[in-house]
Design a protein around this motif. Structure first.
Motif, mmCIF file in Angstrom:
data_model
loop_
_atom_site.group_PDB
_atom_site.id
_atom_site.type_symbol
_atom_site.label_atom_id
_atom_site.label_comp_id
_atom_site.label_asym_id
_atom_site.label_seq_id
_atom_site.Cartn_x
_atom_site.Cartn_y
_atom_site.Cartn_z
ATOM 1 N N UNK A 4 0.835 -1.212 0.000
ATOM 2 C CA UNK A 4 0.000 0.000 0.000
ATOM 3 C C UNK A 4 0.866 1.256 0.000
ATOM 4 N N UNK A 5 1.898 1.269 0.831
ATOM 5 C CA UNK A 5 2.835 2.404 0.843
ATOM 6 C C UNK A 5 3.500 2.547 -0.521
ATOM 7 N N UNK A 6 3.877 1.428 -1.107
ATOM 8 C CA UNK A 6 4.511 1.458 -2.430
ATOM 9 C C UNK A 6 3.577 2.067 -3.474
ATOM 10 N N UNK A 7 2.301 1.695 -3.435
ATOM 11 C CA UNK A 7 1.332 2.233 -4.388
ATOM 12 C C UNK A 7 1.158 3.737 -4.208
ATOM 13 N N UNK A 8 0.996 4.166 -2.963
ATOM 14 C CA UNK A 8 0.756 5.585 -2.688
ATOM 15 C C UNK A 8 1.974 6.440 -3.052
ATOM 16 N N UNK A 9 3.163 5.999 -2.701
ATOM 17 C CA UNK A 9 4.342 6.819 -3.015
ATOM 18 C C UNK A 9 4.625 6.846 -4.513
ATOM 19 N N UNK A 10 4.328 5.754 -5.213
ATOM 20 C CA UNK A 10 4.573 5.731 -6.652
ATOM 21 C C UNK A 10 3.628 6.670 -7.387
ATOM 22 N N UNK A 11 2.346 6.616 -7.097
ATOM 23 C CA UNK A 11 1.392 7.514 -7.754
ATOM 24 C C UNK A 11 1.521 8.930 -7.188
ATOM 25 N N UNK A 12 2.242 9.056 -6.087
ATOM 26 C CA UNK A 12 2.454 10.363 -5.457
ATOM 27 C C UNK A 12 3.126 11.387 -6.354
ATOM 28 N N UNK A 13 3.718 10.954 -7.469
ATOM 29 C CA UNK A 13 4.324 11.933 -8.377
ATOM 30 C C UNK A 13 3.276 12.884 -8.946
ATOM 31 N N UNK A 14 2.041 12.399 -9.095
ATOM 32 C CA UNK A 14 0.999 13.233 -9.704
ATOM 33 C C UNK A 14 0.595 14.379 -8.774
ATOM 34 N N UNK A 15 0.146 14.096 -7.537
ATOM 35 C CA UNK A 15 -0.204 15.229 -6.668
ATOM 36 C C UNK A 15 1.002 16.104 -6.326
ATOM 37 N N UNK A 16 2.180 15.498 -6.197
ATOM 38 C CA UNK A 16 3.381 16.288 -5.923
ATOM 39 C C UNK A 16 3.635 17.274 -7.057
ATOM 40 N N UNK A 17 3.533 16.797 -8.287
ATOM 41 C CA UNK A 17 3.759 17.666 -9.435
ATOM 42 C C UNK A 17 2.754 18.807 -9.435
ATOM 43 N N UNK A 18 1.486 18.482 -9.193
ATOM 44 C CA UNK A 18 0.444 19.512 -9.198
ATOM 45 C C UNK A 18 0.667 20.514 -8.071
ATOM 46 N N UNK A 19 0.908 20.014 -6.871
ATOM 47 C CA UNK A 19 1.019 20.889 -5.699
ATOM 48 C C UNK A 19 2.316 21.686 -5.656
ATOM 49 N N UNK A 20 3.417 21.061 -6.056
ATOM 50 C CA UNK A 20 4.719 21.689 -5.831
ATOM 51 C C UNK A 20 5.398 22.231 -7.085
ATOM 52 N N UNK A 21 5.019 21.718 -8.243
ATOM 53 C CA UNK A 21 5.776 22.075 -9.447
ATOM 54 C C UNK A 21 4.988 22.867 -10.488
ATOM 55 N N UNK A 22 3.683 22.973 -10.326
ATOM 56 C CA UNK A 22 2.857 23.616 -11.352
ATOM 57 C C UNK A 22 3.280 25.048 -11.635
ATOM 58 N N UNK A 23 3.523 25.830 -10.612
ATOM 59 C CA UNK A 23 3.901 27.236 -10.814
ATOM 60 C C UNK A 23 5.189 27.337 -11.616
ATOM 61 N N UNK A 24 6.192 26.578 -11.222
ATOM 62 C CA UNK A 24 7.477 26.595 -11.931
ATOM 63 C C UNK A 24 7.308 26.080 -13.355
ATOM 64 N N UNK A 25 6.580 24.973 -13.517
ATOM 65 C CA UNK A 25 6.345 24.424 -14.857
ATOM 66 C C UNK A 25 5.660 25.453 -15.749
ATOM 67 N N UNK A 26 4.620 26.091 -15.227
ATOM 68 C CA UNK A 26 3.883 27.069 -16.031
ATOM 69 C C UNK A 26 4.747 28.262 -16.431
ATOM 70 N N UNK A 27 5.594 28.718 -15.519
ATOM 71 C CA UNK A 27 6.484 29.826 -15.857
ATOM 72 C C UNK A 27 7.466 29.420 -16.950
ATOM 73 N N UNK A 28 8.045 28.238 -16.814
ATOM 74 C CA UNK A 28 8.985 27.764 -17.831
ATOM 75 C C UNK A 28 8.286 27.541 -19.170
ATOM 76 N N UNK A 29 7.086 26.997 -19.145
ATOM 77 C CA UNK A 29 6.334 26.793 -20.389
ATOM 78 C C UNK A 29 6.003 28.123 -21.064
#
Length: 174
Positions: free
Chosen positions: A99-124
């Motif tokens: 279960x931990x393995x599943x959550x941390x693996x799919x965790x890239x999606x919410x992490x990207x949205x929560x932590x990287x969207x602003x930077x990604x959008x600026x670079x784009x």
């Protein structure tokens, strides 16, 4: 243990490990290579951000489906082993580890949205301007800072499926 169960374990663990490497390679190889070439040969920030955009586009199409397939297989293993009372070699039950393995693996999606969207959008946005040769001096300076920030954030993102692979590995050695 069935052959299907073994195949799902192999897929879940190996796809999480592959995903971690794929994500991490961008932060450890690709973007630093662009920075090195930029410093050595006067590659413009416009070209640098366009190269980043290509990496981003490839990763955006590859990584979420792989994360979903990997997490799905790991979640299946957590569900299918929930009634087992056996303890793994590390002293933990396999179901919570999967279960931990599943959550941390799919965790890239919410992490990207929560932590990287602003930077990604600026670079784009800068990549779009670079296509038109329309980057100002200030924006050009911002590109370096944004690429460094993105690299740091992406390093953390690459650790999520790695944690998933480790947890799955621990669950497998029951």
């Amino acid at each position: 243990m069935s052959a299907i169960n073994i195949a799902v374990k192999i897929f879940g663990l190996s796809s999480a490990a592959w995903l971690s490497g794929n994500i991490s390679a961008l932060s450890m190889v690709s973007v630093p290579a662009v920075a090195n070439i930029k410093a050595d040969s006067k590659l413009s920030n416009g070209h640098a951000v366009r190269i980043w955009e290509q990496n981003f586009s490839l990763g955006k199409t590859q990584n979420p489906p792989i994360a979903l397939a990997s997490a799905g297989s790991l979640a299946f293993l957590a569900w299918s082993s929930r009634s087992l009372r056996t303890v793994t070699a590390v002293g933990l039950r396999s179901s919570p580890l999967f279960a931990v393995a599943a959550v941390t693996t799919i965790g890239i999606v919410p992490y990207t949205i929560a932590c990287m969207t602003t930077t990604n959008n600026q670079l784009l946005a800068y990549a779009e301007k670079a296509k038109k040769d329309d980057l100002s001096v200030t924006e050009t300076e911002d590109v370096d800072v944004l690429l460094q920030r993105w690299t740091s954030l992406n390093r953390v993102r690459g650790l999520l499926p790695l944690a998933g692979a480790v947890a799955a590995g621990l669950a497998v050695i029951a």
